[in-house]
Design an enzyme around this catalytic site. Structure first.
Site, mmCIF file in Angstrom:
data_model
loop_
_atom_site.group_PDB
_atom_site.id
_atom_site.type_symbol
_atom_site.label_atom_id
_atom_site.label_comp_id
_atom_site.label_asym_id
_atom_site.label_seq_id
_atom_site.Cartn_x
_atom_site.Cartn_y
_atom_site.Cartn_z
ATOM 1 C CE LYS A 83 66.403 38.108 15.826
ATOM 2 N NZ LYS A 83 66.198 39.532 15.274
HETATM 3 O O1 G3P Z 1 66.347 40.139 11.600
HETATM 4 C C1 G3P Z 1 67.753 40.363 11.416
HETATM 5 C C2 G3P Z 1 67.804 41.748 10.680
HETATM 6 O O2 G3P Z 1 67.286 42.664 11.444
HETATM 7 C C3 G3P Z 1 69.195 42.047 10.018
HETATM 8 O O3 G3P Z 1 68.934 42.791 9.019
HETATM 9 O O4 G3P Z 1 69.232 44.523 7.294
HETATM 10 O O5 G3P Z 1 70.574 44.623 9.434
HETATM 11 O O6 G3P Z 1 71.281 42.823 7.937
HETATM 12 P P1 G3P Z 1 69.954 43.791 8.365
#
Ligand code: G3P
Length: 218
Positions: free
Chosen positions: A88
């Protein structure tokens, strides 16, 4: 549409995997820190454990370097951990260069921190296996995350790009349904919104009635 779980929590990964509908896992440094992983060796071991739980799915492991050489060296080490590891890489200039290098050298990548169609085009041009638009964070800032998924899906179809759209930063069960409508190839979600798809009060009421009536047979 494939279902990935967005967590480094082994219990949650096992629970989703036991459901039989899990196609992969995404992690990031924040999710690894949240489950208390400390030190490079522990990070690597954690990725290997996840790969052993989800035998047949792609596991995204994120680099923390931000220069081309650092990203490449780190990515090579991550990719060597297991055949299912996808490296990633953040959507930055050095990241795009590194994605192209990985593509040319047979290492699959997931381009992360994508917030615009232009960034998604660059990720596809560099040959990323996955592009990760963060729809929840877009919603948080007053824009429409699902609309971005639709736009990227349209561009990729018109241009014939093979990069898979991995909708990330999912916040609700509704997001998952909207992503399916919008043409996402994959969603990555915490466990809760996935389990939320199961719920409907009429299912519970209907089941209670069936079970009650079944007692009449005995
Ligand atoms: O995969 C990306 C994700 O983990 C981001 O999620 O909820 O931190 O915006 P969030």
């Amino acid at each position: 549409m494939k279902f990935f779980i967005d967590t480094a929590d082994l219990e949650q990964i096992k629970e989703a995997n036991d459901l039989g509908i899990l196609d992969g896992v995404t992690t990031n440094p924040s999710l690894m820190a949240k489950v208390g992983i400390k030190g490079q060796e522990a990070v690597y071991q954690h990725y290997k454990t996840i790969c052993e739980i989800v035998k047949d799915g792609d596991i995204s492991a994120e680099v923390v370097s931000t220069d081309f050489n650092g990203i490449v060296e780190e990515g090579k080490k991550l990719a060597a951990l297991h055949k299912n590891i996808v490296v990633k890489v953040p959507m930055i200039k050095e990241g795009v260069k590194a994605i192209k290098w990985f593509t040319d050298n047979g290492i699959r990548t997931n381009c992360t921190l994508v917030f615009s169609a232009g960034q998604a085009i660059l990720a596809a041009k560099a040959g990323a296996a996955y592009v990760s638009p963060f729809l929840g964070r877009i919603d948080d800032s007053g824009w429409d995350g699902v609309q971005l998924i639709e736009q990227i899906a349209e561009i990729y179809a018109v241009q014939g790009y093979e990069t898979e759209i991995l909708a990330a930063s999912i916040r609700s069960s509704l997001h998952i349904i909207q992503c399916a409508e919008a043409g996402a190839d994959v969603i990555t979600s915490p466990l809760e919104p996935i389990l939320g798809l199961l719920k409907h009060p009429l299912t519970d009421i209907g089941l209670a009635k069936f079970l009650e009536d079944a007692k009449k047979f005995n």
